[in-house]
Design an enzyme around this catalytic site. Structure first.
Site, short mmCIF file in Angstrom:
data_model
loop_
_atom_site.label_atom_id
_atom_site.label_comp_id
_atom_site.label_asym_id
_atom_site.label_seq_id
_atom_site.Cartn_x
_atom_site.Cartn_y
_atom_site.Cartn_z
N SER A 149 23.96 80.89 13.92
CA SER A 149 25.20 81.30 12.94
C SER A 149 25.17 82.78 12.89
CB SER A 149 24.64 80.82 11.62
OG SER A 149 25.10 81.53 10.58
N TYR A 166 17.79 82.11 5.70
CA TYR A 166 18.48 81.31 6.77
C TYR A 166 18.83 82.27 8.09
CZ TYR A 166 22.83 78.86 8.77
OH TYR A 166 23.66 78.28 9.48
N1 LIG Z 1 29.26 74.49 8.93
C1 LIG Z 1 29.06 75.80 9.19
O1 LIG Z 1 30.18 76.42 9.08
C2 LIG Z 1 27.90 76.23 10.19
C3 LIG Z 1 28.23 77.90 10.47
C4 LIG Z 1 27.04 78.41 10.78
C5 LIG Z 1 26.08 77.68 11.51
N2 LIG Z 1 26.07 76.26 11.19
C6 LIG Z 1 24.94 75.42 11.85
O2 LIG Z 1 25.21 74.31 12.38
C7 LIG Z 1 24.52 73.36 12.49
C8 LIG Z 1 25.02 72.15 11.61
O3 LIG Z 1 25.50 72.57 10.52
P1 LIG Z 1 26.44 71.59 9.45
O4 LIG Z 1 27.21 72.59 8.66
O5 LIG Z 1 26.87 70.22 10.11
O6 LIG Z 1 25.06 71.01 8.48
P2 LIG Z 1 25.03 69.78 7.68
O7 LIG Z 1 26.18 68.95 7.26
O8 LIG Z 1 24.10 70.17 6.44
O9 LIG Z 1 24.34 68.84 8.85
C9 LIG Z 1 22.85 69.24 8.84
C10 LIG Z 1 21.97 68.30 9.82
O10 LIG Z 1 20.80 68.62 9.99
C11 LIG Z 1 19.83 67.73 9.64
N3 LIG Z 1 18.43 67.87 9.31
C12 LIG Z 1 18.20 68.76 8.28
N4 LIG Z 1 16.93 68.80 8.20
C13 LIG Z 1 16.40 68.02 9.19
C14 LIG Z 1 15.12 67.80 9.62
N5 LIG Z 1 14.06 68.40 9.12
N6 LIG Z 1 14.78 67.03 10.80
C15 LIG Z 1 16.07 66.52 11.44
N7 LIG Z 1 17.27 66.61 11.22
C16 LIG Z 1 17.41 67.55 9.91
C17 LIG Z 1 20.61 66.80 8.50
O11 LIG Z 1 20.18 65.43 8.89
P3 LIG Z 1 19.44 64.63 7.64
O12 LIG Z 1 19.28 65.20 6.44
O13 LIG Z 1 19.90 62.98 7.91
O14 LIG Z 1 17.89 64.90 8.18
C18 LIG Z 1 21.95 66.87 9.14
O15 LIG Z 1 22.48 66.01 10.19
C19 LIG Z 1 23.18 73.99 11.56
O16 LIG Z 1 22.09 74.36 12.61
C20 LIG Z 1 24.10 75.12 11.00
O17 LIG Z 1 22.96 76.03 10.62
C21 LIG Z 1 26.94 75.63 10.62
#
Ligand SMILES: NC(=O)c1ccc[n+]([C@@H]2O[C@H](COP(=O)([O-])OP(=O)(O)OC[C@H]3O[C@@H](n4cnc5c(N)ncnc54)[C@H](OP(=O)(O)O)[C@@H]3O)[C@@H](O)[C@H]2O)c1
Length: 254
Positions: A149, A166
């Site tokens: 990120s 984070y």
């Molecule tokens: N969306 C953005 O704009 C953005 C920006 C920068 C970086 N990111 C990064 O991109 C990635 C995905 O983000 P997102 O926005 O798609 O997030 P999200 O919608 O919150 O999805 C997060 C995923 O991580 C899983 N997860 C959380 N804790 C876990 C654990 N202990 N073991 C296994 N799985 C786990 C969740 O599944 P369960 O709850 O089913 O376990 C879910 O599938 C993350 O690393 C985030 O930091 C996203």
């Protein structure tokens, strides 16, 4: 098909960017192992589950193995990787995408939250990488992608309020990417970090924001395109990089 016959593990594949990347990998012919805690949608929880993602993969004609896994737990990660190896014989690609945020000031961050954020975003990537590496090293080929990120580098409030835990976890993940790439280049394994330039509209992001804060959000499409490009690398190609999806697209004409 770019990745025909390859096996990819995607953590955090129950929703959001992880689900989109898993579907993209399947469209390119990879068998996908879908790892997350939500086997089925939980009442009152965020939408999405690995079973639902598996159904979407299968609807595309792809092959999916949903495995319930908590990336913070060493035994859970080991069991997930063993299930992948038992089903598909090897692991070619690992996408460390599972992430959680906690967007509160440090004075309002309990130790438990701090540790959870570091364990999911950083220690989880370490545990998953360590678990798949023996199979990749044996075949002298592989690609590991760490989803990071801009919060790793941000020093102002950013486009969304960014919890320090984070940002620290993602900065650690970037350093992990550089270090691991150096260690495993000799085994022809690529390790790269990828982060979205713009906020991606996901269930997790919606949880943390008000509707008026959601301007300029994009779909996961560019992240998927870049993840596919990185998934096809080994150490003879692109490795040791941490970039945004926009940078990678410009550098490689994606
Ligand atoms: N969306 C953005 O704009 C953005 C920006 C920068 C970086 N990111 C990064 O991109 C990635 C995905 O983000 P997102 O926005 O798609 O997030 P999200 O919608 O919150 O999805 C997060 C995923 O991580 C899983 N997860 C959380 N804790 C876990 C654990 N202990 N073991 C296994 N799985 C786990 C969740 O599944 P369960 O709850 O089913 O376990 C879910 O599938 C993350 O690393 C985030 O930091 C996203």
């Amino acid at each position: 098909m770019l990745l025909k016959g390859k096996t990819a593990i995607v953590t955090g594949a129950s929703r959001g960017i992880g689900k989109a990347i898993a579907l993209g990998l399947a469209r390119e012919g990879a068998q996908v192992v879908l790892a997350a805690r939500s086997a089925v949608s939980r009442e009152g929880g965020l939408e999405g589950s690995i079973q639902e993602t598996a159904a979407s993969v299968e609807a595309l004609g792809g092959q999916a193995l949903p495995v319930q896994c908590d990336v913070t737990q060493e035994e859970s990660v080991q069991a997930m990787v063993q299930a992948a190896l038992a089903a598909f014989g090897t692991v070619d690609i690992l996408v460390n995408n599972a992430g959680v945020a906690f967007f509160y000031p440090i004075t309002e961050t309990p130790l438990k939250r701090w540790e959870t954020v570091l364990r999911v975003n950083l220690t989880g990537a370490f545990l998953c990488a360590r678990a798949v590496l023996p199979a990749m090293i044996a075949r002298k080929k592989g690609s590991i992608i760490n989803i990071s990120s801009l919060a790793a580098d941000e020093r102002d409030a950013g486009t969304v309020p960014t919890g320090v835990a984070y940002g620290v976890a993602k900065a650690g993940l970037d350093r992990f990417t550089y270090g691991l790439a150096v260690e495993v280049g000799q085994f022809n394994i690529a390790v790269n970090g990828l982060k979205p330039k713009e906020p991606v509209d996901t269930e997790g992001m919606r949880f943390w924001t008000k509707p008026e804060e959601r301007q300029g959000w994009v779909s996961a499409d560019k992240m998927v395109k870049c993840a596919l490009f990185l998934a096809a690398q080994d150490a003879s190609g692109v490795t040791g990089t941490v970039s945004t999806d926009e940078e990678l697209s410009l550098w490689h004409g994606l």
